[in-house]
Motif scaffolding. Structure first.
Motif, PDB file in Angstrom:
ATOM      1  N   GLN A 127      59.013  73.378  76.385  1.00  0.00           N
ATOM      2  CA  GLN A 127      57.909  73.363  77.359  1.00  0.00           C
ATOM      3  C   GLN A 127      58.340  72.443  78.500  1.00  0.00           C
ATOM      4  N   THR A 128      57.536  72.395  79.546  1.00  0.00           N
ATOM      5  CA  THR A 128      57.898  71.555  80.687  1.00  0.00           C
ATOM      6  C   THR A 128      56.639  71.007  81.349  1.00  0.00           C
ATOM      7  N   LEU A 129      56.787  69.901  82.039  1.00  0.00           N
ATOM      8  CA  LEU A 129      55.671  69.373  82.840  1.00  0.00           C
ATOM      9  C   LEU A 129      55.795  69.812  84.301  1.00  0.00           C
ATOM     10  N   SER A 130      56.762  70.707  84.570  1.00  0.00           N
ATOM     11  CA  SER A 130      57.035  71.121  85.953  1.00  0.00           C
ATOM     12  C   SER A 130      56.071  72.173  86.485  1.00  0.00           C
ATOM     13  N   LYS A 131      55.339  72.829  85.603  1.00  0.00           N
ATOM     14  CA  LYS A 131      54.522  73.964  86.065  1.00  0.00           C
ATOM     15  C   LYS A 131      53.048  73.557  86.094  1.00  0.00           C
ATOM     16  N   ALA A 132      52.283  73.875  85.034  1.00  0.00           N
ATOM     17  CA  ALA A 132      50.848  73.578  85.042  1.00  0.00           C
ATOM     18  C   ALA A 132      50.583  72.081  85.240  1.00  0.00           C
ATOM     19  N   VAL A 166      64.458  83.493  74.086  1.00  0.00           N
ATOM     20  CA  VAL A 166      63.333  84.332  74.503  1.00  0.00           C
ATOM     21  C   VAL A 166      62.406  83.450  75.323  1.00  0.00           C
ATOM     22  N   CYS A 167      61.972  83.948  76.455  1.00  0.00           N
ATOM     23  CA  CYS A 167      61.089  83.184  77.332  1.00  0.00           C
ATOM     24  C   CYS A 167      59.714  83.847  77.278  1.00  0.00           C
ATOM     25  N   SER A 168      58.669  83.064  76.951  1.00  0.00           N
ATOM     26  CA  SER A 168      57.338  83.655  76.763  1.00  0.00           C
ATOM     27  C   SER A 168      56.253  82.655  77.169  1.00  0.00           C
ATOM     28  N   ASN A 182      57.382  85.342  80.061  1.00  0.00           N
ATOM     29  CA  ASN A 182      58.738  85.483  80.571  1.00  0.00           C
ATOM     30  C   ASN A 182      58.782  85.379  82.093  1.00  0.00           C
ATOM     31  N   ASN A 183      59.776  84.673  82.555  1.00  0.00           N
ATOM     32  CA  ASN A 183      60.093  84.597  83.977  1.00  0.00           C
ATOM     33  C   ASN A 183      61.252  85.568  84.208  1.00  0.00           C
ATOM     34  N   PRO A 184      61.150  86.578  85.038  1.00  0.00           N
ATOM     35  CA  PRO A 184      60.159  86.812  86.089  1.00  0.00           C
ATOM     36  C   PRO A 184      59.092  87.858  85.754  1.00  0.00           C
ATOM     37  N   LEU A 222      59.184  65.043  89.026  1.00  0.00           N
ATOM     38  CA  LEU A 222      59.545  63.933  88.129  1.00  0.00           C
ATOM     39  C   LEU A 222      60.636  64.317  87.154  1.00  0.00           C
ATOM     40  N   ARG A 223      60.775  65.590  86.852  1.00  0.00           N
ATOM     41  CA  ARG A 223      61.780  66.123  85.924  1.00  0.00           C
ATOM     42  C   ARG A 223      61.477  65.690  84.497  1.00  0.00           C
ATOM     43  N   LEU A 224      60.600  66.383  83.846  1.00  0.00           N
ATOM     44  CA  LEU A 224      60.300  66.063  82.443  1.00  0.00           C
ATOM     45  C   LEU A 224      60.125  67.362  81.659  1.00  0.00           C
ATOM     46  N   SER A 250      65.489  87.394  82.658  1.00  0.00           N
ATOM     47  CA  SER A 250      64.817  86.171  82.245  1.00  0.00           C
ATOM     48  C   SER A 250      65.317  85.003  83.094  1.00  0.00           C
ATOM     49  N   TYR A 251      64.957  83.812  82.689  1.00  0.00           N
ATOM     50  CA  TYR A 251      65.284  82.609  83.447  1.00  0.00           C
ATOM     51  C   TYR A 251      66.804  82.437  83.555  1.00  0.00           C
ATOM     52  N   GLY A 252      67.280  82.190  84.766  1.00  0.00           N
ATOM     53  CA  GLY A 252      68.712  82.196  85.037  1.00  0.00           C
ATOM     54  C   GLY A 252      69.521  81.082  84.403  1.00  0.00           C
ATOM     55  N   VAL A 263      62.357  79.534  71.985  1.00  0.00           N
ATOM     56  CA  VAL A 263      61.308  80.192  72.765  1.00  0.00           C
ATOM     57  C   VAL A 263      60.907  79.234  73.891  1.00  0.00           C
ATOM     58  N   ASP A 264      61.157  79.680  75.111  1.00  0.00           N
ATOM     59  CA  ASP A 264      60.893  78.866  76.294  1.00  0.00           C
ATOM     60  C   ASP A 264      59.454  79.142  76.753  1.00  0.00           C
ATOM     61  N   GLU A 265      58.598  78.153  76.556  1.00  0.00           N
ATOM     62  CA  GLU A 265      57.178  78.295  76.904  1.00  0.00           C
ATOM     63  C   GLU A 265      56.824  77.517  78.168  1.00  0.00           C
ATOM     64  N   ALA A 266      57.711  77.575  79.169  1.00  0.00           N
ATOM     65  CA  ALA A 266      57.464  76.824  80.407  1.00  0.00           C
ATOM     66  C   ALA A 266      56.088  77.148  81.005  1.00  0.00           C
ATOM     67  N   TYR A 267      55.633  78.391  80.796  1.00  0.00           N
ATOM     68  CA  TYR A 267      54.381  78.836  81.436  1.00  0.00           C
ATOM     69  C   TYR A 267      53.223  78.968  80.447  1.00  0.00           C
ATOM     70  N   ALA A 268      53.386  78.441  79.241  1.00  0.00           N
ATOM     71  CA  ALA A 268      52.384  78.665  78.188  1.00  0.00           C
ATOM     72  C   ALA A 268      51.017  78.078  78.542  1.00  0.00           C
ATOM     73  N   ASN A 282      65.471  65.438  81.012  1.00  0.00           N
ATOM     74  CA  ASN A 282      65.453  65.570  82.459  1.00  0.00           C
ATOM     75  C   ASN A 282      65.200  67.040  82.828  1.00  0.00           C
ATOM     76  N   GLY A 283      63.947  67.458  82.688  1.00  0.00           N
ATOM     77  CA  GLY A 283      63.579  68.863  82.852  1.00  0.00           C
ATOM     78  C   GLY A 283      63.959  69.656  81.613  1.00  0.00           C
ATOM     79  N   SER A 284      63.381  70.863  81.462  1.00  0.00           N
ATOM     80  CA  SER A 284      63.820  71.669  80.302  1.00  0.00           C
ATOM     81  C   SER A 284      65.255  72.102  80.479  1.00  0.00           C
ATOM     82  N   ASP A 285      65.759  72.040  81.713  1.00  0.00           N
ATOM     83  CA  ASP A 285      67.164  72.390  81.915  1.00  0.00           C
ATOM     84  C   ASP A 285      68.076  71.501  81.065  1.00  0.00           C
ATOM     85  N   GLU A 286      67.708  70.257  80.866  1.00  0.00           N
ATOM     86  CA  GLU A 286      68.527  69.391  80.005  1.00  0.00           C
ATOM     87  C   GLU A 286      68.486  69.905  78.555  1.00  0.00           C
TER      88      GLU A 286
HETATM   89  N1  PMP Z   1      62.105  77.611  81.845  1.00  0.00           N
HETATM   90  C1  PMP Z   1      61.621  78.546  82.672  1.00  0.00           C
HETATM   91  C2  PMP Z   1      61.231  79.855  82.102  1.00  0.00           C
HETATM   92  C3  PMP Z   1      61.493  78.295  84.037  1.00  0.00           C
HETATM   93  O1  PMP Z   1      61.023  79.256  84.844  1.00  0.00           O
HETATM   94  C4  PMP Z   1      61.881  77.040  84.536  1.00  0.00           C
HETATM   95  C5  PMP Z   1      61.799  76.682  86.004  1.00  0.00           C
HETATM   96  N2  PMP Z   1      61.780  77.651  86.912  1.00  0.00           N
HETATM   97  C6  PMP Z   1      62.382  76.109  83.643  1.00  0.00           C
HETATM   98  C7  PMP Z   1      62.468  76.411  82.311  1.00  0.00           C
HETATM   99  C8  PMP Z   1      62.883  74.781  84.118  1.00  0.00           C
HETATM  100  O2  PMP Z   1      61.940  73.836  84.040  1.00  0.00           O
HETATM  101  P1  PMP Z   1      62.251  72.305  84.327  1.00  0.00           P
HETATM  102  O3  PMP Z   1      61.700  72.041  85.684  1.00  0.00           O
HETATM  103  O4  PMP Z   1      61.532  71.601  83.239  1.00  0.00           O
HETATM  104  O5  PMP Z   1      63.748  72.091  84.260  1.00  0.00           O
END
Ligand code: PMP
Length: 345
Positions: free
Chosen positions: A202-207, A146-148, A150-152, A213-215, A102-104, A175-180, A75-79
């Protein structure tokens, strides 16, 4: 090679997972489903979803080039972030290390799980402080974040540098590749097999455009992916999400990502020409970090124009900074116009 199971909490290794009604169904010509106390009246959602998300994972496996046995979906990468703490870190005893800023959610999830999080500031140029990260570890450090890209800050780290960190860290490197998907610098998925202590998020929330949908995805050594599946809630991804995600995955995102990248290029040229902008940091993501003399004032000015950005001025190394997502060409024009109109003293 060390087994990643050595970093797992003993209670998690010993866990007997919940067995759902659909786990016990071994196939066969069933016409009458009386095993799960569901409603028999078909309204499209009266049946439990597949707890193993088999069809969805098969499609993701094709797209990502990774075996199903190494994929977790949640349920999102947060899970996935929360599960990492729960699988590896004993509350009140173990700790984790993360880059800052980095990501909170790494800090929030650590606190929720009563895990101390040691934050190590990036270098002034936002590069990875490898030695300082390793130095921050002790015998109870189980996980490093490590987020890469990196946010922000927006920058991606070299795959070789991250591989070196994985090799030298005696614990689990996430390694969090949410934006890869926006980055040209490569993903660690291609080297995952060389590093059993590496987890790639990785996440389907960005690109992929499916934030609603939260995946979220985690890729890991099969032994770790198996633990994710054991610890998660049995039906963590609902049925409509599984179906809708598959439709969107098949539709693809190539053109949208290309447009965002073109806009990134354009903004990278125009933003530095604006008086209000003191610095534009290089980005591998779908957002810019810009520095201004007074982030609060610029933030309020944008709000007055109906534009919301993220004020990051209170984060380490980010004084005066706003994080601004790249929108459509029209939205970006509005942003540029609003920034150009910011009153100068
Ligand atoms: N990782 C990073 C680096 C993010 O910026 C975010 C969302 N802002 C997430 C994970 C969370 O993604 P998701 O919507 O899949 O929970």
């Amino acid at each position: 090679m060390k087994s990643p199971l050595q970093y797992v909490r003993p209670n998690i290794l010993a866990l007997a997972p919940y067995s759902t009604a659909r786990d016990e169904y071994k196939g066969g010509d069933i016409t009458t489903w009386l095993d799960a106390n569901e409603s028999p009246y078909d309204n499209g959602v009266n049946r439990y979803p597949d707890p193993h998300q088999k069809a969805l994972k098969a499609l993701l496996s094709e797209i990502k080039g990774m075996p199903v046995s190494q994929i977790f979906v949640g349920n999102g990468s947060d899970e996935a972030i929360d599960l990492v703490f729960r699988i590896f870190c004993t509350p009140g005893q173990d700790n984790a290390v993360a880059i800052a800023p980095s990501y909170g959610m790494y800090a929030v999830s650590a606190a929720t799980n009563d895990i101390a999080l040691k934050e190590v500031c990036l270098n002034a140029d936002f590069s990875l402080p490898v030695e300082a990260l390793l130095k921050a570890c002790d015998a109870h450090t189980k996980v490093m974040w490590v987020c890469s890209p990196n946010n922000p800050t927006g920058n991606a780290f070299d795959v070789a540098v991250l591989e070196d960190l994985a090799d030298r860290f005696d614990g689990i490197l996430v390694v969090d590749e949410a934006y890869a998907d926006f980055s040209e610098r490569g993903s660690l998925l291609s080297v995952l097999d060389r590093h059993p202590n590496l987890i790639v998020l990785q996440t389907l929330s960005k690109a992929w455009g499916m934030a609603g949908l939260r995946l979220g995805l985690a890729f890991a050594h099969t032994d770790i992916a198996t633990l994710f599946a054991r610890v998660k809630y049995p039906y963590n991804v609902n049925g409509p999400t599984q179906l809708t995600v598959m439709q969107h995955l098949r539709a693809g995102i190539r053109e949208q990502v290309e447009e965002i990248k073109r806009e990134r290029e354009r903004l990278a040229h125009v933003l530095p020409t604006l008086k209000v902008v003191e610095a534009v940091y290089p980005t591998d993501a779908n957002f810019f970090l810009i520095r201004t003399a007074d982030a609060d004032a610029v933030y309020d000015h944008l709000i007055a124009r109906g534009i919301i950005a993220r004020n990051r001025t209170r984060m380490p190394l980010c004084q005066g900074c706003l994080r601004i997502t790249i929108g459509t060409p029209q939205e970006n024009d509005l942003l540029l116009k609003a920034l150009a109109d910011f009153p100068q003293p």
